[in-house]
Design a protein around this motif. Structure first.
Motif, PDB file in Angstrom:
ATOM      1  N   SER A   1      -8.154  -3.078  -3.539  1.00  0.00           N
ATOM      2  CA  SER A   1      -9.151  -2.434  -2.686  1.00  0.00           C
ATOM      3  C   SER A   1     -10.138  -3.493  -2.207  1.00  0.00           C
ATOM      4  CB  SER A   1      -9.896  -1.342  -3.466  1.00  0.00           C
ATOM      5  OG  SER A   1     -10.685  -1.947  -4.491  1.00  0.00           O
TER       6      SER A   1
ATOM      7  N   GLY B   1       1.501   1.910  -5.623  1.00  0.00           N
ATOM      8  CA  GLY B   1       0.896   0.765  -4.962  1.00  0.00           C
ATOM      9  C   GLY B   1       1.386  -0.566  -5.454  1.00  0.00           C
TER      10      GLY B   1
ATOM     11  N   TRP C   1       0.823  -1.211   0.000  1.00  0.00           N
ATOM     12  CA  TRP C   1       0.000   0.000   0.000  1.00  0.00           C
ATOM     13  C   TRP C   1       0.860   1.265   0.000  1.00  0.00           C
ATOM     14  CZ3 TRP C   1      -4.651   0.098  -1.572  1.00  0.00           C
ATOM     15  CH2 TRP C   1      -5.557  -0.933  -1.302  1.00  0.00           C
TER      16      TRP C   1
END
Length: 253
Positions: A100, A66, A61
Motif C-alpha cells: 500500500s 495480493g 494487486w
C-alpha cells in the motif's frame, strides 16, 4: 585445502553488493522485470522498486491474497571488464506482494537508510514498491551450486571488504598493471601466457582471471591467514607481490 567464504557468506556478500537484479514471475508468458532499484534486507526479504505502469504491479494487486510467485535473480558481475563478467548468481524464490502507499513509503525509508538512492523519492509518483518474501535461495558461482536455508543466509555476514572491493580491483587494473604481472608468478606454468585480470577479493584471498586463447581460468591466491583490516590486507597483498621490504620486516621481528 584452501579456505574460502561459506556459501551463505558468499550469498550475503552478493546481496549486500546489490548487483544487477531481474524479477521473473512464475506465470507462463509473463515478462521479466528490471527493477528501478532493489535491496535485500538482513532477514532475506527483498524490496523491489518498479514503475507503476509495469503490468507486473497490476498482476500482483489482482492476484489471490495480493501475492504472486516469482524469482528475484541477482547477478554478481566483476568490477573490471571481462569476457565473461558474471562471477555468481543468487536466486530468491518466493512470493511478491504489492505494498500500500503507506507501506511503500515506510519500506522506501528503510531502504534509504541502508542504500540511499534518489529513485526512492519516486514511490507514489510513478513508482511502487514490491516486497518479495523468500521461500528458497540458490547460489551458483565458481565454487559450485548451493541450495541455502534462509536461516543460514540471515545468520551469515557479508565479507568485510565487499563495499571496497570494486574500487580496489579497478584501481589495481588501471593503475598497477605491474603489480598484476608480479602476481602472475603464483600461476601454474601453463597459464602464465594469458591475460591476467583481477577478479575478486575477500578476507581469505585474491582471485585472478586468466583470459587465455582456449578458455578463461580462475585462480585463487590464498592469504596466509584471514584478514579483517585494511592493514592486514595490505600486508598480505605485499607478500603475494613479493615485496622485499615486508620480507625484511618479518626477519627483524
Amino acid at each position: 585445502m584452501t579456505e574460502t567464504p561459506t556459501p551463505a557468506e558468499r550469498a550475503r556478500t552478493i546481496a549486500t553488493r546489490g548487483g544487477k537484479a531481474t524479477l521473473m514471475p512464475s506465470a507462463e508468458g509473463a515478462g521479466k522485470v528490471i527493477p528501478l532499484t532493489h535491496h535485500v534486507h538482513a532477514d532475506g526479504v527483498a524490496s523491489v522498486l518498479v514503475a507503476q505502469s509495469n503490468p507486473f504491479v497490476q498482476a500482483a494487486w489482482a492476484a489471490p491474497r495480493g501475492e504472486l510467485a516469482a524469482m528475484l535473480e541477482l547477478a554478481d558481475t566483476a568490477p573490471v571488464p571481462l569476457r565473461e563478467p558474471v562471477r555468481g548468481l543468487l536466486w530468491f524464490t518466493g512470493w511478491v506482494r504489492a505494498l500500500s502507499d503507506d507501506e511503500a513509503r515506510r519500506a522506501a525509508v528503510l531502504v534509504a537508510e541502508e542504500r540511499p538512492d534518489p529513485r526512492l523519492l519516486d514511490v507514489g509518483h510513478g513508482a511502487t514498491m514490491l516486497q518479495l518474501i523468500p521461500a528458497s535461495l540458490v547460489l551458483a558461482d565458481a565454487e559450485g551450486t548451493h541450495s541455502l536455508r534462509l536461516e543460514d543466509f540471515t545468520a551469515a555476514t557479508p565479507d568485510p571488504f565487499c563495499a571496497y572491493e570494486a574500487d580496489w580491483l579497478r584501481h589495481l587494473e588501471l593503475a598497477h598493471t605491474d603489480v598484476v604481472s608480479l602476481l602472475g608468478r603464483h600461476l601454474p606454468d601453463e597459464l602464465r601466457g594469458g591475460h591476467i585480470r583481477p577478479l575478486g577479493l575477500d578476507r581469505f584471498g585474491l582471485r585472478l582471471r586468466v583470459e587465455a586463447g582456449d578458455a578463461d581460468h580462475d585462480v585463487r591466491l590464498a592469504f596466509e591467514q584471514p584478514v579483517t583490516t585494511t592493514t592486514e590486507l595490505a600486508n598480505e597483498l605485499r607478500r603475494l607481490v613479493g615485496c622485499p621490504f615486508l620480507a625484511e620486516t618479518r626477519k627483524r621481528h
